[in-house]
Motif scaffolding. Sequence first.
Motif, PDB file in Angstrom:
ATOM      1  N   LEU A 311      36.356 -17.885  45.644  1.00 17.72           N
ATOM      2  CA  LEU A 311      34.928 -18.667  45.850  1.00 17.72           C
ATOM      3  C   LEU A 311      33.875 -17.856  45.322  1.00 17.72           C
ATOM      4  O   LEU A 311      32.817 -18.338  44.709  1.00 17.72           O
ATOM      5  N   LEU A 312      33.548 -16.603  45.862  1.00 15.24           N
ATOM      6  CA  LEU A 312      32.884 -15.652  45.415  1.00 15.24           C
ATOM      7  C   LEU A 312      32.904 -15.547  43.904  1.00 15.24           C
ATOM      8  O   LEU A 312      31.650 -15.467  43.096  1.00 15.24           O
ATOM      9  N   ASP A 313      33.789 -15.177  43.329  1.00 14.13           N
ATOM     10  CA  ASP A 313      33.964 -15.201  42.061  1.00 14.13           C
ATOM     11  C   ASP A 313      33.555 -16.498  41.229  1.00 14.13           C
ATOM     12  O   ASP A 313      32.726 -16.278  40.158  1.00 14.13           O
ATOM     13  N   CYS A 314      33.730 -17.552  41.621  1.00 13.06           N
ATOM     14  CA  CYS A 314      33.423 -18.838  41.017  1.00 13.06           C
ATOM     15  C   CYS A 314      31.587 -18.924  40.950  1.00 13.06           C
ATOM     16  O   CYS A 314      31.191 -19.197  40.201  1.00 13.06           O
ATOM     17  N   ASN A 315      31.114 -18.574  42.241  1.00 15.06           N
ATOM     18  CA  ASN A 315      29.649 -18.346  42.333  1.00 15.06           C
ATOM     19  C   ASN A 315      29.032 -17.696  41.516  1.00 15.06           C
ATOM     20  O   ASN A 315      27.867 -17.689  40.788  1.00 15.06           O
ATOM     21  N   VAL A 316      29.783 -16.224  41.338  1.00 17.31           N
ATOM     22  CA  VAL A 316      29.277 -15.025  40.271  1.00 17.31           C
ATOM     23  C   VAL A 316      29.428 -15.708  39.116  1.00 17.31           C
ATOM     24  O   VAL A 316      28.617 -15.448  37.994  1.00 17.31           O
ATOM     25  N   PHE A 317      30.514 -16.412  38.607  1.00 16.63           N
ATOM     26  CA  PHE A 317      30.753 -16.941  37.195  1.00 16.63           C
ATOM     27  C   PHE A 317      29.603 -17.938  36.887  1.00 16.63           C
ATOM     28  O   PHE A 317      28.826 -18.093  35.810  1.00 16.63           O
TER      29      PHE A 317
END
Length: 387
Positions: A311-317
């Motif tokens: 989820l963190l990667d998705c937000n960063v993306f």
Amino acid sequence: MLMCSCDSLEDSNPPAGDMEGFNSSKMLRKMNPSNGTVSVGFPITMMVTGMVGNSLALVLVFISYRKKENRRKKSFLLCIGSLALTDLFGQVLTTPVVISAYQAGLHWNIIDPSGKLCTYFGVCMTTFGLCSLFLASAMAIERAMAITNPHWYSNHMKTSVTKQTLAVIWCFGLLFALLPLAGVGVYTVQWPYTWCFINTTSDGRGSTFFAITFAVLGIFSLLVTLSCNVMTIRGLILRCKTKPGTSQSSKQWERLTTETVIQLLGIMCVLLICWSPLLVLMLKMIYNNLSSVACNSTTSKSSSNSNQEVLLDCNVFLTAIRLASLNQILDPWVYLLLREILLRKFCIMANAVSNCSVEDQKETQTALDTINKQNQDGNDLLKSQSN
């Protein structure tokens, strides 16, 4: 690139047969409760801002281009105008789709049941993204040649060469973006269903190769731009050091050098901040065989550490793609508008470098002529004395 502000919206009544998309929209709010409600006016504002800046830049370039007779100046104007035109089309062709997705309540399948719109969106994203990066590199190379090797640049750099280079950049960017239509790579709807981009997971259709190639080309373009700008800055500083004195021309040279160095540093910072997060994160997601689509399957199980990392990667993306979109708004300002007569000053500097070299040659030749004349006078005097 798109003007994407991809956050959760208020719940709306789900259309028939779209309960899964509705549940995904609800999960988005649970995952990002602090985001609140984002109005569709946000992407509209970004689009209008970008259109105004790039349109103004095009008008200024067009007016300047008609006045310039020097091909060196026209080459620089063509590059600036091409970048503004690319950014403008990137906004006009993608943002309306994002707005439609917002209006549909984050249900992409409502606006694109056939999937063709997703392909169109992905092609636009890839084409205008690569072209913007390549054009920035071309302009950096052009500046470096004009400053570090002015004589070669003046003799060999023609407007026709610039036009051919721009055509190659646009054709290459479009052909590369069309590879998924030939079966190499695929464009998929990205979380949270407001945009489409390159799939970063391995699916047996060349997606990994296509995604890696895009990221590597982007990073390579950034490195070329940064390297050439550093060469230009170094060349300007060296030229400035070799022109000591308190004369009016020396002061003008120092001022132009300072302004250009500051501008080039600003360009490098904008490119790094806007593009490097997206390109690096793409490589990370490819390595982890992860796509932002995975966000939808992890929102209901967000308690585990692995899912939290996804989820963190998705937000960063999402943040990374917004930064890349922001670059289209900032380009006309860092290249042109914030430095009202950048084109004239750059041309003055290029001419000053060229003239400086010519003057150095003239001074050297004059000194040699003076020495030869003195030697000749001395020889004549000796001859007259001996007679």
